[in-house]
Design an enzyme around this catalytic site. Sequence first.
Site, PDB file in Angstrom:
ATOM      1  N   ASP A 345       0.651  -1.383  -0.013  1.00  0.00           N
ATOM      2  CA  ASP A 345       0.099   0.077   0.008  1.00  0.00           C
ATOM      3  C   ASP A 345       0.916   1.383   0.145  1.00  0.00           C
ATOM      4  OD1 ASP A 345       1.240   0.276   2.692  1.00  0.00           O
ATOM      5  OD2 ASP A 345      -0.874   0.256   3.737  1.00  0.00           O
ATOM      6  N   ASP A 347       1.407   4.716   2.446  1.00  0.00           N
ATOM      7  CA  ASP A 347       0.994   5.205   3.577  1.00  0.00           C
ATOM      8  C   ASP A 347       1.234   6.781   3.504  1.00  0.00           C
ATOM      9  OD1 ASP A 347       0.291   2.775   4.716  1.00  0.00           O
ATOM     10  OD2 ASP A 347       2.460   2.375   4.282  1.00  0.00           O
ATOM     11  N   ASP A 436      -3.123   4.485   2.666  1.00  0.00           N
ATOM     12  CA  ASP A 436      -3.631   4.844   3.931  1.00  0.00           C
ATOM     13  C   ASP A 436      -3.358   6.435   4.148  1.00  0.00           C
ATOM     14  OD1 ASP A 436      -4.510   2.295   4.547  1.00  0.00           O
ATOM     15  OD2 ASP A 436      -2.636   1.751   5.605  1.00  0.00           O
TER      16      ASP A 436
HETATM   17  N1  DCT Z   1       2.948  -0.326  11.694  1.00  0.00           N
HETATM   18  C1  DCT Z   1       3.437  -0.767  12.991  1.00  0.00           C
HETATM   19  N2  DCT Z   1       2.961  -1.963  13.436  1.00  0.00           N
HETATM   20  C2  DCT Z   1       2.010  -2.600  12.815  1.00  0.00           C
HETATM   21  C3  DCT Z   1       1.726  -2.198  11.525  1.00  0.00           C
HETATM   22  C4  DCT Z   1       2.130  -1.316  10.871  1.00  0.00           C
HETATM   23  O1  DCT Z   1       4.084   0.224  13.674  1.00  0.00           O
HETATM   24  N3  DCT Z   1       1.696  -3.822  13.544  1.00  0.00           N
HETATM   25  C5  DCT Z   1       3.583   0.760  11.025  1.00  0.00           C
HETATM   26  C6  DCT Z   1       4.844   0.631  10.457  1.00  0.00           C
HETATM   27  C7  DCT Z   1       4.752   0.661   9.110  1.00  0.00           C
HETATM   28  C8  DCT Z   1       3.512   1.565   8.832  1.00  0.00           C
HETATM   29  O2  DCT Z   1       2.904   1.378  10.065  1.00  0.00           O
HETATM   30  C9  DCT Z   1       2.722   1.095   7.735  1.00  0.00           C
HETATM   31  O3  DCT Z   1       2.170  -0.277   7.959  1.00  0.00           O
HETATM   32  P1  DCT Z   1       2.215  -0.965   6.604  1.00  0.00           P
HETATM   33  O4  DCT Z   1       1.841  -0.501   5.377  1.00  0.00           O
HETATM   34  O5  DCT Z   1       1.451  -2.510   7.039  1.00  0.00           O
HETATM   35  O6  DCT Z   1       3.779  -1.719   6.372  1.00  0.00           O
HETATM   36  P2  DCT Z   1       5.090  -1.164   5.140  1.00  0.00           P
HETATM   37  O7  DCT Z   1       6.354  -1.082   6.121  1.00  0.00           O
HETATM   38  O8  DCT Z   1       4.509   0.133   4.888  1.00  0.00           O
HETATM   39  O9  DCT Z   1       4.913  -2.407   4.335  1.00  0.00           O
HETATM   40  P3  DCT Z   1       4.223  -2.632   3.078  1.00  0.00           P
HETATM   41  O10 DCT Z   1       5.382  -2.166   1.950  1.00  0.00           O
HETATM   42  O11 DCT Z   1       3.863  -3.861   2.848  1.00  0.00           O
HETATM   43  O12 DCT Z   1       3.188  -1.622   2.730  1.00  0.00           O
HETATM   44 MG    MG Z   2       2.729   0.406   3.607  1.00  0.00          MG
END
Ligand code: DCT
Ligand code: MG
Length: 512
Positions: A345, A347, A436
């Site tokens: 996604d 963010d 997000d």
């Molecule tokens: N986050 C966190 N704890 C979690 C989930 C998420 O601290 N249990 C934080 C850290 C990363 C951020 O939110 C965004 O989450 P994701 O989009 O799920 O992770 P990402 O590292 O951006 O991985 P992806 O590349 O798959 O989106």
């Molecule tokens: Mg992400």
Amino acid sequence: MDPLQMACTGPRKKRARQMDTSMGSTQDIKFQDLVLFILEKKMGTTRRAFLMELARRKGFRVENELSDSVTHIVAENNSGSDVLEWLQVQKIKASSQLELLDVSWLIECMGAGKLVEITGKHQLVSIMVRGDCPASHDSSPQKTESAAVQKISQYACQRRTTLNNHNHIFTDAFEILAENCEFRENEGSYVTYMRAASVLKSLPFSIISMKDTEGIPCLADKVKCVIEEIIEDGESSEVKAVLNDERYKSFKLFTSVFGVGLKTAEKWFRLGFRTLSGIMNDKTLKLTHMQKAGFLYYEDLVSCVTRAEAEAVGVLVKEAVWAFLPDAIVTMTGGFRRGKKVGHDVDFLITSPEATEEQEQQLLHKVITFWEKEGLLLYCDLYESTFEKLKMPSRKVDALDHFQKCFLILKLHRECVDDGTSSQLQGKTWKAIRVDLVVCPYECRAFALLGWTGSPQFERDLRRYATHERKMMLDNHALYDKTKRKFLSADSEEDIFAHLGLDYIEPWERNA
Ligand code: DCT
Ligand code: MG
């Protein structure tokens, strides 16, 4: 053959024998501050002689013997532990000034005709003390000591973890085992495997023998067994079994649908479903709005978001946000901020120094209405803020924050993507992308940015470190010092690391 190419592939024996290894002393020394010693162990006499001669010709001072004046030891096919062990046998104490380097550094320097910056990939890290290390309270060892005496911390927030993973073969295995534990709600083993994967990602060398694992923290016995099996057989029987396990395969498939968590996956598995088409064709199952969107845009959403697509989404987000709040600061967070080339996604964190509480609260509503009118909004789930100032940070390491946020699926038109080669858009004029958006009060921006940058494992260890090593409580909103009984404010991520007594770790070094 170019001499440098030879340095990479190894010399021809005949030529090497003709070389005089002592002649370097009479040649011009270009790099006055460095004194090299090239280790013969695992390199062999011939190649060592060849490299010594070449390095001298390139302006390095190279010693025949290891003396006190040596500043850099260069080795090939040796781990840091190997070199330290050799030093111990020679009864030489590794000082913190002594750099232990892989030959790749010397070859790069000779190729460039200048000193190449020493980075983690060149440094042979070794561990002087075995077992988990308690956090050092006078800042982390990374910056203050050379790699030769560096300990590896049990906390990811005291390690620098770039995307250059030298131990994929092991970390892939542990991530599969961890995921299987997650599916079986076995929290303890999940944490064990995730920590193992995380520490291995931070190593600047590849594990090639069990000796290389000595002293590395977070490697429980069952983890070491898996490593040993992979070293010996090239694969782990346990991982193989998991990949063939019906429950694992079904959970993996079901949770790949946006909106499907463990509970739903469990239910579908219990009801006997094994395929997505089985679920979609079943008329009795009730799907949530989120899951319906998940199935509708399934193909787009399972294909990764590229950086070019993420940048294009960034343009859309900024355009919409700035239409209503021109002074808002919009930052791409998550994996893309850590330098990842793809993600599941995109963010964003949004904050404004000037906005009133009401303007802040209205912003996402206005942005969403704007995209709806433009026909770009495919799905939206908005959560209002439940944030309260001066509330104690959460004790849970995985707690969600209280900021206003929305989980969206946006329509990204092909012509908006800069590289135009987005493979997933073939034949279609647009792609569905998960986005997000989080809005936080301006005074929380540093905490929110740190929390939303991840990686999740890095975040967990930051909070664990704050609690256990500093008697502080950290979450995405605030940092509370229990000893001083006060909140510690921060204008930047650097401030938060400083409050915690940690060396600053850049976003791209947080890929734990
Ligand atoms: N986050 C966190 N704890 C979690 C989930 C998420 O601290 N249990 C934080 C850290 C990363 C951020 O939110 C965004 O989450 P994701 O989009 O799920 O992770 P990402 O590292 O951006 O991985 P992806 O590349 O798959 O989106
Ligand atoms: Mg992400």
